[in-house]
Design an enzyme around this catalytic site. Sequence first.
Site, PDB file in Angstrom:
ATOM      1  N   LYS A 179      19.155 -10.593  -6.785  1.00 13.15           N
ATOM      2  CA  LYS A 179      18.748 -10.651  -5.363  1.00 13.15           C
ATOM      3  C   LYS A 179      17.927  -9.417  -4.996  1.00 13.15           C
ATOM      4  CE  LYS A 179      21.077 -11.712  -0.969  1.00 13.15           C
ATOM      5  NZ  LYS A 179      22.436 -11.974  -0.436  1.00 13.15           N
ATOM      6  N   GLU A 192      25.388 -19.593  -3.937  1.00  7.72           N
ATOM      7  CA  GLU A 192      25.491 -18.146  -4.079  1.00  7.72           C
ATOM      8  C   GLU A 192      26.962 -17.768  -4.256  1.00  7.72           C
ATOM      9  OE1 GLU A 192      24.549 -15.901  -0.503  1.00  7.72           O
ATOM     10  OE2 GLU A 192      24.028 -14.120  -1.666  1.00  7.72           O
ATOM     11  N   CYS A 252      19.593 -16.373  -1.065  1.00 14.86           N
ATOM     12  CA  CYS A 252      20.001 -16.282   0.339  1.00 14.86           C
ATOM     13  C   CYS A 252      19.052 -15.447   1.206  1.00 14.86           C
ATOM     14  CB  CYS A 252      21.437 -15.785   0.422  1.00 14.86           C
ATOM     15  SG  CYS A 252      22.228 -16.315   1.943  1.00 14.86           S
TER      16      CYS A 252
HETATM   17  O1  AKG Z   1      20.104 -14.214   6.352  1.00 12.50           O
HETATM   18  C1  AKG Z   1      21.182 -14.616   6.754  1.00 12.50           C
HETATM   19  O2  AKG Z   1      21.352 -14.911   7.925  1.00 12.50           O
HETATM   20  C2  AKG Z   1      22.343 -14.755   5.831  1.00 12.50           C
HETATM   21  C3  AKG Z   1      22.091 -14.114   4.509  1.00 12.50           C
HETATM   22  C4  AKG Z   1      23.269 -14.112   3.633  1.00 12.50           C
HETATM   23  O3  AKG Z   1      24.316 -14.582   3.967  1.00 12.50           O
HETATM   24  C5  AKG Z   1      23.144 -13.552   2.303  1.00 12.50           C
HETATM   25  O4  AKG Z   1      22.097 -13.027   1.946  1.00 12.50           O
HETATM   26  O5  AKG Z   1      24.116 -13.638   1.557  1.00 12.50           O
END
Ligand code: AKG
Length: 328
Positions: free
Chosen positions: A164, A92, A205
Site C-alpha cells: 500500500k 484488504e 483501499c
Molecule cells: O479512504 C477511506 O475512507 C478508507 C480507507 C481505508 O479504510 C484504508 O485505507 O484502509
Amino acid sequence: MSLGRLSSATSGLLVQSARKLHFSASTATMRSVVTAATSAAPELVPTPGTMKVKLALCQMATSADKVENIAAAKSAIQEASSSGASLVVLPEMWNCPYSNDSFPSYAEDIDAGASPSAAALAEAARGHAVTLVGGSIPERSDGKLYNTCLVYSKEGQLLAKHRKVHLFDIDIPGGVTFKESETLTAGQAGTVVDTDAGRLGIGICYDIRFPELAMMYTQRGAQLLVYPGAFNTTTGPAHWELLQKARAVDNQLFVATCSPARNPEASYQAWGHSTAVDPFGKVLATTDEKPGIVYAELDYAELEKRRTNMPLMQQKRYDLYSLLDKTL
Ligand SMILES: O=C(O)CCC(=O)C(=O)O
C-alpha cells in the site's frame, strides 16, 4: 518494446511482452516504457488485446482467528472458481482484524517463505486454476510492516507484490479516526501486472483516493484497477462508489473493489459493498455489507470502444499539465 499513443492499431502490441510488469524505482529495464514528459504527451503503453473475464469479488467474513480466516479464503476461492470465475479477488487485511493492535501480531514474512497466508493463496490459485489478487495481509520485512497484496497466476506463481502506497491516516471527529502509520510503512512503487485475466493495476483501499496513481497505471496500459479495500461506515456511504466511478470514468477502464464483510463485533466497521464498475462508470455488480461473492463479466473491448467514442487520452492538454511517473 514498441510504443506509441494508444490506438486500435497499437493495442495488443504488449500481449507478447513481459508477463509481469511490476514497476519499481529499481526496475531499470522498464525505464524506456513511459516518458516522464513535462510539456509533451507521455507515451502511453498500449493496452493488451481484448478478452472477456469473469470476475469474483469475495466479500469474506473475517475474524480474529487466522486459521479460520485462511480456511474461509480458501473456500471462497473454491466457490468462485466453481462458479466459473477466472479472476478472483480477496479483501484488504483478510487474515486479521483491521486494527493497529493486530497488524504486528498477524504479520508474516513473505520473502522468507514464512507466510502461511501466502502459501494458502498460491495453493488455492494453482489448485483452482484462477488468477488471484490475494487482497492484503500484514507483511513483515526487514523489521518493518506493510499492508501487502500478492497477485498469483493460475499456476500458483507469484506475479506481483503491491505494498500500500498511501497509508490511511485520517481523523474525522465523531466519524472515524485511524492512523496506519502508527504500525505500517508505505510501499515505494506502483504495481501493474500482466495476468491471464488482463493487465491489472493494483492499489489498496486508501490508494483509490489518489487519482495520480490510477492515471499512472492507465499510462502503463492497465485494463482493470483492482483495489482490495475496507472503507468504513463514515466514508463508505459518502465516497466508496463515487471514487470507483471517478477512477473508472477518468481513466476509461474497469475498476473493482473487494471489502471484508461487516463484523458487528469488530472495532472497525467495514463498509462492505464490494463493487465492479465499467469504463463508462456503470456499476456492473455490487452488494451490501454481508458475506458473499459478487460476480461481474468484464469485456475489455469496452475500453477501446469508450476511448474511441470519447478520446480523452488524445485530448489531454499536456502543454498545460502532465503526470510525472517517477518510479520508472
Ligand atoms: O479512504 C477511506 O475512507 C478508507 C480507507 C481505508 O479504510 C484504508 O485505507 O484502509
